[in-house]
Structures are given as C-alpha cells and as structure tokens.
Design an enzyme around this catalytic site. Structure first.
Site, PDB file in Angstrom:
ATOM      1  N   ARG A  58       8.090 -46.607   8.892  1.00 24.65           N
ATOM      2  CA  ARG A  58       6.769 -46.827   8.289  1.00 24.65           C
ATOM      3  C   ARG A  58       6.180 -45.559   7.682  1.00 24.65           C
ATOM      4  NH1 ARG A  58       6.643 -50.350  13.002  1.00 24.65           N
ATOM      5  NH2 ARG A  58       5.828 -48.516  14.051  1.00 24.65           N
ATOM      6  N   GLU A  95       8.757 -43.543  25.393  1.00 24.97           N
ATOM      7  CA  GLU A  95       8.217 -44.149  26.617  1.00 24.97           C
ATOM      8  C   GLU A  95       9.331 -44.674  27.512  1.00 24.97           C
ATOM      9  OE1 GLU A  95       4.766 -46.847  26.423  1.00 24.97           O
ATOM     10  OE2 GLU A  95       4.689 -46.268  24.305  1.00 24.97           O
TER      11      GLU A  95
END
Length: 171
Positions: A58, A95
């Site tokens: 993106r 994460e």
C-alpha cells in the site's frame, strides 16, 4: 473533505480485537483518492524532497502518485527476494513473526532527501525498518506521510523523531 467517510472499518480482522482500517474504499473513489494525494502534497510541500520511498504494497499506492504530484522519483521498498537487482536487507519483528525488507543498492543516492509514504502508521515497525534501509544507503529521511495514523499504538515513538504527516488519526 472528511477522508474518514471513505474508510471501511472491519472489526476483528485479521484477528479478534483488531479494528482494521481499509483504504480500498477510498482508493476506488477517484475524487477522494485524488484529493487525499493532493492534501498530502500540500502537507509536505515545504520539505526538500528528492525521492519518495514506499513499502509494499500500500506504500506504492500512496507513494507513487505522491511522487508524481511532486515531480520526484519513487523508490520501492519490497519484501526479501522480490527485487531483481543487488539489494540491502533489514529484518524486523512483526506482531506474530519476523520479516525482511529490501531496497536496491542504487535506489537512493547518498545525500538525497527522502520522504517515506505509506497508507498506515500503526506500531511503526515497517517504517522504522524503512528508515534504517534509507540511512544505510546514505539517504536523509526528511519525513513520513500516511493516510491513516493509529495514534494509540504510538508508532511515532519508533521513528527517530522524524516529522510525521497524516490525513486521518484514529485513537
């Protein structure tokens, strides 16, 4: 224009407890997309920018049109193994795992002023890694521009004090 009107919020994606901010609804609206790039251009227009770098994927849809609007070059930051020429790479923690980002060794010239552009600033890991890559190539990071900032995740704290420009903030 309130750009938040064009953001789709998807609860529990990609995992429970996450409120995903989806920019594809903004991107599919030509007027909103164009105005978001124009507004980012205004926000960074006082910076001396030689090239914009954007992490995949993106960062490409934000960085490339912003580079075009500013009349500067664009340097892609890709995942390991995706670039065809000589690269440098830096690993970073996610994460739930690890990843590596890469740039061509000739993507940034020593002393060039670089703006990083991406769709979202969350924890700051991807952008901190991008800063590291650019500095290894001799570039000077003059700022980072985002469509969205998730302020509660405090990603700015990982960006070594560089100026951050955002269209929308979510707490």
């Amino acid at each position: 224009m309130d750009f938040k009107d064009y953001i789709r919020v998807i609860p529990d994606f990609p995992q429970a407890g996450i409120s995903f901010k989806d920019i594809t609804t903004l991107l599919k609206n030509g007027e909103a997309y164009r105005k978001s790039i124009e507004e980012l251009k205004v926000m960074v227009s006082d910076l001396k920018i030689d090239v914009i770098a954007g992490p995949e994927a993106r960062g490409f849809v934000v960085g490339a049109p912003l580079a075009y609007a500013l009349g500067v070059g664009f340097a892609p930051i890709r995942k390991s193994g995706k670039l065809p020429y000589e690269t440098i790479e830096v690993g970073y923690d996610l994460e739930y795992g690890k990843d590596r980002l890469a740039m061509h060794t000739d993507a940034i010239e020593k002393g060039q002023n670089v703006l990083i552009a991406d769709d979202l600033l969350a924890t700051g890991g991807t952008i901190a890694t991008s800063i590291n890559l650019i500095r290894q190539l001799g570039g000077n990071v003059v700022g980072a521009a985002f469509m969205i900032e998730l302020a509660d995740l405090n990603g700015r704290s990982k960006l070594d004090g560089i100026d951050v420009f955002t269209l929308m903030k979510y707490e």
